[in-house]
Design a protein around this motif. Structure first.
Motif, PDB file in Angstrom:
ATOM      1  N   LYS A 164       1.082  -0.825  -0.221  1.00  0.00           N
ATOM      2  CA  LYS A 164       0.122  -0.091   0.078  1.00  0.00           C
ATOM      3  C   LYS A 164       0.903   1.369   0.000  1.00  0.00           C
ATOM      4  O   LYS A 164       0.136   2.561  -0.556  1.00  0.00           O
ATOM      5  CB  LYS A 164      -0.711  -0.123   1.351  1.00  0.00           C
ATOM      6  CG  LYS A 164      -1.812  -1.117   1.433  1.00  0.00           C
ATOM      7  CD  LYS A 164      -3.172  -1.218   0.601  1.00  0.00           C
ATOM      8  CE  LYS A 164      -4.310  -1.903   0.345  1.00  0.00           C
ATOM      9  NZ  LYS A 164      -3.918  -3.181   0.829  1.00  0.00           N
ATOM     10  N   ALA A 165       2.234   1.082   0.616  1.00  0.00           N
ATOM     11  CA  ALA A 165       2.636   2.025   0.710  1.00  0.00           C
ATOM     12  C   ALA A 165       3.050   2.894  -0.910  1.00  0.00           C
ATOM     13  O   ALA A 165       3.680   2.374  -2.182  1.00  0.00           O
ATOM     14  CB  ALA A 165       4.657   2.009   0.845  1.00  0.00           C
ATOM     15  N   THR A 166       3.196   4.916  -0.955  1.00  0.00           N
ATOM     16  CA  THR A 166       3.707   4.867  -2.027  1.00  0.00           C
ATOM     17  C   THR A 166       5.015   6.151  -1.885  1.00  0.00           C
ATOM     18  O   THR A 166       5.300   6.692  -3.061  1.00  0.00           O
ATOM     19  CB  THR A 166       2.507   6.017  -2.457  1.00  0.00           C
ATOM     20  OG1 THR A 166       2.100   6.710  -0.941  1.00  0.00           O
ATOM     21  CG2 THR A 166       0.710   4.918  -2.600  1.00  0.00           C
ATOM     22  N   GLY A 167       5.309   6.161  -1.174  1.00  0.00           N
ATOM     23  CA  GLY A 167       6.862   6.992  -0.596  1.00  0.00           C
ATOM     24  C   GLY A 167       8.108   5.897  -1.967  1.00  0.00           C
ATOM     25  O   GLY A 167       7.594   4.903  -1.852  1.00  0.00           O
ATOM     26  N   ASP A 168       9.211   7.211  -1.991  1.00  0.00           N
ATOM     27  CA  ASP A 168      10.562   6.417  -2.571  1.00  0.00           C
ATOM     28  C   ASP A 168      10.759   5.490  -1.645  1.00  0.00           C
ATOM     29  O   ASP A 168      11.156   4.582  -2.802  1.00  0.00           O
ATOM     30  CB  ASP A 168      11.197   7.584  -3.371  1.00  0.00           C
ATOM     31  CG  ASP A 168      10.144   8.912  -3.888  1.00  0.00           C
ATOM     32  OD1 ASP A 168       9.279   8.763  -5.280  1.00  0.00           O
ATOM     33  OD2 ASP A 168      10.341  10.348  -3.580  1.00  0.00           O
ATOM     34  N   ILE A 169      10.706   6.121  -0.680  1.00  0.00           N
ATOM     35  CA  ILE A 169      11.463   4.707   0.456  1.00  0.00           C
ATOM     36  C   ILE A 169      10.617   4.071   1.432  1.00  0.00           C
ATOM     37  O   ILE A 169       9.667   4.805   1.606  1.00  0.00           O
ATOM     38  CB  ILE A 169      12.285   5.480   1.509  1.00  0.00           C
ATOM     39  CG1 ILE A 169      13.488   6.383   0.609  1.00  0.00           C
ATOM     40  CG2 ILE A 169      13.143   4.559   2.613  1.00  0.00           C
ATOM     41  CD1 ILE A 169      14.477   7.337   0.957  1.00  0.00           C
ATOM     42  N   ILE A 170      10.433   3.022   1.568  1.00  0.00           N
ATOM     43  CA  ILE A 170       9.680   2.463   2.270  1.00  0.00           C
ATOM     44  C   ILE A 170      10.940   1.783   3.652  1.00  0.00           C
ATOM     45  O   ILE A 170      12.197   1.114   3.811  1.00  0.00           O
ATOM     46  CB  ILE A 170       9.604   1.030   1.964  1.00  0.00           C
ATOM     47  CG1 ILE A 170       8.060   1.678   1.199  1.00  0.00           C
ATOM     48  CG2 ILE A 170       8.301   0.658   3.110  1.00  0.00           C
ATOM     49  CD1 ILE A 170       7.364   0.526   0.063  1.00  0.00           C
ATOM     50  N   ALA A 171      10.169   2.470   5.131  1.00  0.00           N
ATOM     51  CA  ALA A 171      11.009   1.919   6.280  1.00  0.00           C
ATOM     52  C   ALA A 171       9.889   0.574   6.943  1.00  0.00           C
ATOM     53  O   ALA A 171       8.965   1.373   7.175  1.00  0.00           O
ATOM     54  CB  ALA A 171      11.497   2.756   6.626  1.00  0.00           C
ATOM     55  N   TYR A 172      10.438  -0.112   7.446  1.00  0.00           N
ATOM     56  CA  TYR A 172       9.172  -0.920   7.872  1.00  0.00           C
ATOM     57  C   TYR A 172       9.646  -1.277   9.880  1.00  0.00           C
ATOM     58  O   TYR A 172      11.425  -1.073   9.703  1.00  0.00           O
ATOM     59  CB  TYR A 172       8.637  -2.297   7.625  1.00  0.00           C
ATOM     60  CG  TYR A 172      10.000  -3.797   7.826  1.00  0.00           C
ATOM     61  CD1 TYR A 172      10.033  -3.901   8.457  1.00  0.00           C
ATOM     62  CD2 TYR A 172       9.910  -3.380   6.179  1.00  0.00           C
ATOM     63  CE1 TYR A 172      10.373  -5.735   8.707  1.00  0.00           C
ATOM     64  CE2 TYR A 172      10.639  -4.885   6.485  1.00  0.00           C
ATOM     65  CZ  TYR A 172      11.411  -5.686   7.050  1.00  0.00           C
ATOM     66  OH  TYR A 172      12.117  -7.178   7.178  1.00  0.00           O
ATOM     67  N   VAL A 173       9.005  -0.908  10.535  1.00  0.00           N
ATOM     68  CA  VAL A 173       9.640  -0.636  11.683  1.00  0.00           C
ATOM     69  C   VAL A 173       8.928  -0.997  12.962  1.00  0.00           C
ATOM     70  O   VAL A 173       7.681  -1.524  12.209  1.00  0.00           O
ATOM     71  CB  VAL A 173       9.956   0.770  12.051  1.00  0.00           C
ATOM     72  CG1 VAL A 173      10.247   1.520  11.668  1.00  0.00           C
ATOM     73  CG2 VAL A 173       8.294   1.806  12.313  1.00  0.00           C
ATOM     74  N   ASP A 174       9.122  -1.860  13.845  1.00  0.00           N
ATOM     75  CA  ASP A 174       8.575  -2.139  15.265  1.00  0.00           C
ATOM     76  C   ASP A 174       7.312  -1.340  15.913  1.00  0.00           C
ATOM     77  O   ASP A 174       7.695   0.475  16.005  1.00  0.00           O
ATOM     78  CB  ASP A 174       9.046  -3.054  16.059  1.00  0.00           C
ATOM     79  CG  ASP A 174       9.885  -4.149  15.798  1.00  0.00           C
ATOM     80  OD1 ASP A 174       9.387  -4.807  14.858  1.00  0.00           O
ATOM     81  OD2 ASP A 174      10.563  -4.687  16.412  1.00  0.00           O
ATOM     82  N   ALA A 175       6.828  -1.168  16.154  1.00  0.00           N
ATOM     83  CA  ALA A 175       5.541  -0.417  17.257  1.00  0.00           C
ATOM     84  C   ALA A 175       5.788  -0.422  18.528  1.00  0.00           C
ATOM     85  O   ALA A 175       5.589   1.108  18.889  1.00  0.00           O
ATOM     86  CB  ALA A 175       4.080  -1.135  17.302  1.00  0.00           C
ATOM     87  N   ASP A 176       7.140  -0.783  19.313  1.00  0.00           N
ATOM     88  CA  ASP A 176       7.419  -0.719  20.273  1.00  0.00           C
ATOM     89  C   ASP A 176       8.229   0.948  20.267  1.00  0.00           C
ATOM     90  O   ASP A 176       8.471   1.119  21.986  1.00  0.00           O
ATOM     91  CB  ASP A 176       7.602  -1.858  21.326  1.00  0.00           C
ATOM     92  CG  ASP A 176       9.104  -2.075  20.414  1.00  0.00           C
ATOM     93  OD1 ASP A 176       9.946  -1.509  19.736  1.00  0.00           O
ATOM     94  OD2 ASP A 176       9.814  -3.340  20.565  1.00  0.00           O
TER      95      ASP A 176
END
Length: 252
Positions: free
Chosen positions: A78-90
């Motif tokens: 679903k992401a639309t940015g040039d860069i994608i970072a996935y991170v933990d919620a904590d």
């Protein structure tokens, strides 16, 4: 990566006690932020909290358990940015680290955060047994895949969007070995990993139950190795497909 927009993907399972501070940190720290995508598969008030403090955040809700891997995959798609970072919620990693890691991106690499580099700054360490488990797991992954990443499980990874959207379609393991699978397929895709020491703080409330999870992680990584080692063999393809559907793709 100047002027490149950034999408942040957060898998969230019952994070009502921690999600607000994480979202505020991201909104106040990440430069060129295009969007925050929270993929929720729990049963608490996490979505309501996100929407109350961040009306422009994208919240994707599910009434059944996805597990981290599938939640991250949906967020990436679903992401639309040039860069994608996935991170933990904590919130164990300050959101400002996204900026630093993003500057290291090129067309030929991806960036992995690490608690085990000399440059890492650990404010509150994990319990000893988790440190030992992490080191044993590292050597197990290296033995099977010759993947010399010191910390595959650290909760921040940064990619160019175009590459990650293609890579994530090849990932077939969505349980606790999901991060290993992403790194493996990224390298198979032709990207070089850049492992970077980060600031990290052990946050309470982890969903990982180590002594229950350890066997699953090792079995899943071993199963992933079998699948990829024999994926070109038509003789065992049917067996492997069955194993994948019955075990390695289960929710966590």
């Amino acid at each position: 990566m100047e002027n490149k927009t950034i999408s942040i993907v957060i898998p969230a399972y019952n994070e009502e006690s921690r999600i607000a501070s994480t979202i505020k940190d991201i909104k106040g720290s990440v430069e060129n932020l295009k969007e925050i995508i929270v993929v929720f598969d729990g049963s608490d008030r996490t979505p309501e909290i996100v929407e109350s403090i961040c009306p422009d955040c994208k919240v994707i809700q599910h009434n059944h358990r996805l597990g981290k891997g599938r939640a991250v995959k949906e967020g990436i798609e679903k992401a639309t940015g040039d860069i994608i970072a996935y991170v933990d919620a904590d919130g164990s990693i300050p959101a400002s680290e996204v900026n630093r890691l993003s500057t290291l991106l090129t067309d030929r690499n991806f960036v992995v955060s690490s608690r085990w580099m000399r440059s890492s700054k650990i404010k509150v360490r994990q319990p000893g047994y988790r440190i030992i488990f992490g080191r044993v797991f590292h050597y197990f992954v290296f033995f099977l895949f010759r993947m010399d990443i010191k910390d595959t499980q650290c909760g921040l990874k940064v990619f160019r969007s175009k590459s990650l959207k293609e890579i994530i379609q090849k990932v077939r393991v969505f349980d606790w070995a999901f991060d290993v699978s992403v790194i493996y397929h990224s390298m198979e895709y032709g990207l070089e990993p850049v492992e970077v020491g980060i600031e990290w703080n052990n946050e309470h409330g982890s969903k990982l139950r180590v002594f229950k999870t350890i066997p699953k992680m090792f079995l899943s990584v071993f199963g992933m190795w079998i699948i990829n080692k024999h994926k070109k063999s038509s003789k065992i393809k049917t067996i492997i497909d069955k194993i994948e559907s019955e075990f390695f793709s289960r929710n966590i």
